[in-house]
Design an enzyme around this catalytic site. Sequence first.
Site, PDB file in Angstrom:
ATOM      1  CD  GLU A  22      -2.715   1.161   2.535  1.00 22.94           C
ATOM      2  OE1 GLU A  22      -3.405   0.129   2.681  1.00 22.94           O
ATOM      3  OE2 GLU A  22      -2.769   2.137   3.300  1.00 22.94           O
ATOM      4  CB  THR A  53      -4.203   5.780   0.642  1.00 30.57           C
ATOM      5  OG1 THR A  53      -3.284   6.838   0.413  1.00 30.57           O
ATOM      6  CG2 THR A  53      -3.506   4.617   1.327  1.00 30.57           C
ATOM      7  CB  ALA A  56     -12.196  10.519   3.831  1.00 32.49           C
ATOM      8  NE  ARG A 112     -17.462   5.343   8.260  1.00 37.01           N
ATOM      9  CZ  ARG A 112     -17.449   5.284   9.574  1.00 37.01           C
ATOM     10  NH1 ARG A 112     -18.411   4.667  10.230  1.00 37.01           N
ATOM     11  NH2 ARG A 112     -16.452   5.818  10.265  1.00 37.01           N
ATOM     12  N   GLY A 113     -14.585   5.520   5.030  1.00 33.80           N
ATOM     13  CA  GLY A 113     -13.770   6.699   5.280  1.00 33.80           C
ATOM     14  C   GLY A 113     -14.308   7.502   6.449  1.00 33.80           C
ATOM     15  CE1 TYR A 152     -10.456  -0.363  10.376  1.00 30.98           C
ATOM     16  CE2 TYR A 152     -12.407  -1.488   9.559  1.00 30.98           C
ATOM     17  CZ  TYR A 152     -11.493  -0.461   9.473  1.00 30.98           C
ATOM     18  OH  TYR A 152     -11.625   0.474   8.474  1.00 30.98           O
ATOM     19  CE  LYS A 172     -16.326  -3.724   6.185  1.00 29.79           C
ATOM     20  NZ  LYS A 172     -15.350  -2.649   6.459  1.00 29.79           N
ATOM     21  CD  GLN A 183      -5.928   0.255  10.772  1.00 30.75           C
ATOM     22  OE1 GLN A 183      -4.949   0.303  10.000  1.00 30.75           O
ATOM     23  NE2 GLN A 183      -6.805   1.215  10.872  1.00 30.75           N
ATOM     24  NE  ARG A 279      12.179   5.375   4.679  1.00 29.26           N
ATOM     25  CZ  ARG A 279      12.551   5.480   5.957  1.00 29.26           C
ATOM     26  NH1 ARG A 279      11.862   6.209   6.795  1.00 29.26           N
ATOM     27  NH2 ARG A 279      13.660   4.864   6.377  1.00 29.26           N
TER      28      ARG A 279
HETATM   29  P1  FAD Z   1     -17.451   0.508   7.586  1.00 30.03           P
HETATM   30  O1  FAD Z   1     -17.061  -0.913   7.538  1.00 30.03           O
HETATM   31  O2  FAD Z   1     -18.508   0.958   6.684  1.00 30.03           O
HETATM   32  O3  FAD Z   1     -17.765   0.914   9.023  1.00 30.03           O
HETATM   33  C1  FAD Z   1     -16.808   0.999  10.057  1.00 30.03           C
HETATM   34  C2  FAD Z   1     -17.493   0.809  11.404  1.00 30.03           C
HETATM   35  O4  FAD Z   1     -18.616   1.653  11.510  1.00 30.03           O
HETATM   36  C3  FAD Z   1     -18.013  -0.576  11.580  1.00 30.03           C
HETATM   37  O5  FAD Z   1     -17.065  -1.445  12.146  1.00 30.03           O
HETATM   38  C4  FAD Z   1     -19.165  -0.373  12.483  1.00 30.03           C
HETATM   39  O6  FAD Z   1     -18.730  -0.302  13.796  1.00 30.03           O
HETATM   40  C5  FAD Z   1     -19.662   0.963  12.111  1.00 30.03           C
HETATM   41  N1  FAD Z   1     -20.822   0.836  11.205  1.00 30.03           N
HETATM   42  C6  FAD Z   1     -20.831   0.840   9.864  1.00 30.03           C
HETATM   43  N2  FAD Z   1     -22.078   0.733   9.386  1.00 30.03           N
HETATM   44  C7  FAD Z   1     -22.873   0.676  10.446  1.00 30.03           C
HETATM   45  C8  FAD Z   1     -24.258   0.586  10.641  1.00 30.03           C
HETATM   46  N3  FAD Z   1     -25.098   0.524   9.594  1.00 30.03           N
HETATM   47  N4  FAD Z   1     -24.729   0.576  11.897  1.00 30.03           N
HETATM   48  C9  FAD Z   1     -23.902   0.611  12.939  1.00 30.03           C
HETATM   49  N5  FAD Z   1     -22.571   0.711  12.852  1.00 30.03           N
HETATM   50  C10 FAD Z   1     -22.064   0.736  11.635  1.00 30.03           C
HETATM   51  N6  FAD Z   1      -9.264   5.796   4.958  1.00 30.03           N
HETATM   52  C11 FAD Z   1      -9.138   6.736   3.995  1.00 30.03           C
HETATM   53  O7  FAD Z   1      -9.638   7.854   4.166  1.00 30.03           O
HETATM   54  N7  FAD Z   1      -8.450   6.488   2.827  1.00 30.03           N
HETATM   55  C12 FAD Z   1      -7.893   5.280   2.581  1.00 30.03           C
HETATM   56  O8  FAD Z   1      -7.300   5.079   1.523  1.00 30.03           O
HETATM   57  C13 FAD Z   1      -8.004   4.257   3.585  1.00 30.03           C
HETATM   58  N8  FAD Z   1      -7.466   3.033   3.383  1.00 30.03           N
HETATM   59  C14 FAD Z   1      -7.678   2.051   4.327  1.00 30.03           C
HETATM   60  C15 FAD Z   1      -7.153   0.763   4.078  1.00 30.03           C
HETATM   61  C16 FAD Z   1      -7.348  -0.256   5.010  1.00 30.03           C
HETATM   62  C17 FAD Z   1      -6.795  -1.639   4.716  1.00 30.03           C
HETATM   63  C18 FAD Z   1      -8.055   0.004   6.225  1.00 30.03           C
HETATM   64  C19 FAD Z   1      -8.242  -1.093   7.249  1.00 30.03           C
HETATM   65  C20 FAD Z   1      -8.545   1.278   6.470  1.00 30.03           C
HETATM   66  C21 FAD Z   1      -8.379   2.304   5.538  1.00 30.03           C
HETATM   67  N9  FAD Z   1      -8.888   3.601   5.739  1.00 30.03           N
HETATM   68  C22 FAD Z   1      -8.731   4.562   4.784  1.00 30.03           C
HETATM   69  C23 FAD Z   1      -9.552   3.935   7.006  1.00 30.03           C
HETATM   70  C24 FAD Z   1     -11.085   3.775   6.936  1.00 30.03           C
HETATM   71  O9  FAD Z   1     -11.628   4.675   6.000  1.00 30.03           O
HETATM   72  C25 FAD Z   1     -11.639   4.060   8.333  1.00 30.03           C
HETATM   73  O10 FAD Z   1     -11.223   3.054   9.233  1.00 30.03           O
HETATM   74  C26 FAD Z   1     -13.155   4.266   8.417  1.00 30.03           C
HETATM   75  O11 FAD Z   1     -13.453   4.750   9.718  1.00 30.03           O
HETATM   76  C27 FAD Z   1     -13.953   3.000   8.242  1.00 30.03           C
HETATM   77  O12 FAD Z   1     -14.064   2.612   6.930  1.00 30.03           O
HETATM   78  P2  FAD Z   1     -14.739   1.150   6.619  1.00 30.03           P
HETATM   79  O13 FAD Z   1     -14.948   1.046   5.185  1.00 30.03           O
HETATM   80  O14 FAD Z   1     -14.004   0.099   7.326  1.00 30.03           O
HETATM   81  O15 FAD Z   1     -16.153   1.401   7.336  1.00 30.03           O
END
Ligand code: FAD
Length: 302
Positions: A22, A53, A56, A112-113, A152, A172, A183, A279
């Site tokens: 990444e 990446t 958001a 989601r972001g 996560y 998902k 993560q 890096r």
């Molecule tokens: P989701 O899976 O949609 O939701 C995260 C959490 O929200 C869930 O665990 C749950 O607790 C809660 N939730 C979701 N839907 C509901 C619901 N309907 N009701 C109740 N609770 C709910 N961020 C960036 O901005 N840019 C990137 O490029 C980026 N790359 C990433 C790459 C990886 C491998 C990882 C692990 C994370 C990355 N992130 C990035 C961070 C990520 O955007 C954040 O962790 C964000 O907060 C969650 O995104 P998600 O898609 O996991 O969310």
Amino acid sequence: MSIVSPLSGSFSPGGSPRVSFEVFPARSTMQSDGMAELAQVMRKYDPLFASVTYGAGGSSHQASFGTVGQLLGVDGLDVVGHLTCAGQSRVQTDIVIERYAAQGVKGILALRGDMPGITGPYQPHPEGYENGADLARALIARGGLDTYVAAYPESHPASGSLHSCIGNLKDKLATGARAAITQFFFDNRDYFYFMEQVRARGIHQPIIPGILLIHDFAKVASFAAKCQARIPDHFHTAFDGLTPHSSQHKARACELAAQQIMQLSAQGVDHVHIYTMNRPDLVDQTCKLAGLTQPARIASAM
Ligand code: FAD
């Protein structure tokens, strides 16, 4: 012979794991030059893909497209674009999907972001995709691109519990997404415990473990706390008194990451995702130490 790994997919017993990387998008000519060097190092390890990446709210989208294009220009490198839906309408998000597709990405990591600077419970855009599952569903319906989602092992900070976080991961992956990328974590026991729970909940897709290269321990420690990623005591001891760009800091970072990868591999993990922190030196040294060299493939890639 290929058998089904209990952890992340299929693997050949005794083989070293495959790798994906990444990167952050380059935002200047100097960073683009650095990206070219990083791409050559990544390519040496015959990655399954390099992922880029995405900020958001669309904050870095031009830079992401630029880096995706740059990496796609490197012979033999497949690219996965990250995509967040926070703060964007469906129309805006769909435009990005089509832009990525036109560039030639192999897949998209549906996220989601988090909207920068906004605290409190997450609010989806009124005309946007609701969350990672909703975006993954749209990508599957579109077809033509591998869809990945995020997992996560130590729970997402907004999840009430690991149980509910795994429930969300199940939703998902039930969309038909190909795999999840985790993560970063620093204690493999957290990943193995997570995998036990994940498999017990009937989730069978690959869950690719994410390994972070520690470019600057103090910065990583502060970021890890926000992400709810626990840092074991021996990491604190290992970096105690070391300055970020010293050769000792670099050596420790590579040793610790390589150890994590080798332990995962010994337990049958067939694919690791490395957070490169852009890096090349850390990537090269860690992959070498972890034995990720694939002689036959490298020879044909040179
Ligand atoms: P989701 O899976 O949609 O939701 C995260 C959490 O929200 C869930 O665990 C749950 O607790 C809660 N939730 C979701 N839907 C509901 C619901 N309907 N009701 C109740 N609770 C709910 N961020 C960036 O901005 N840019 C990137 O490029 C980026 N790359 C990433 C790459 C990886 C491998 C990882 C692990 C994370 C990355 N992130 C990035 C961070 C990520 O955007 C954040 O962790 C964000 O907060 C969650 O995104 P998600 O898609 O996991 O969310």
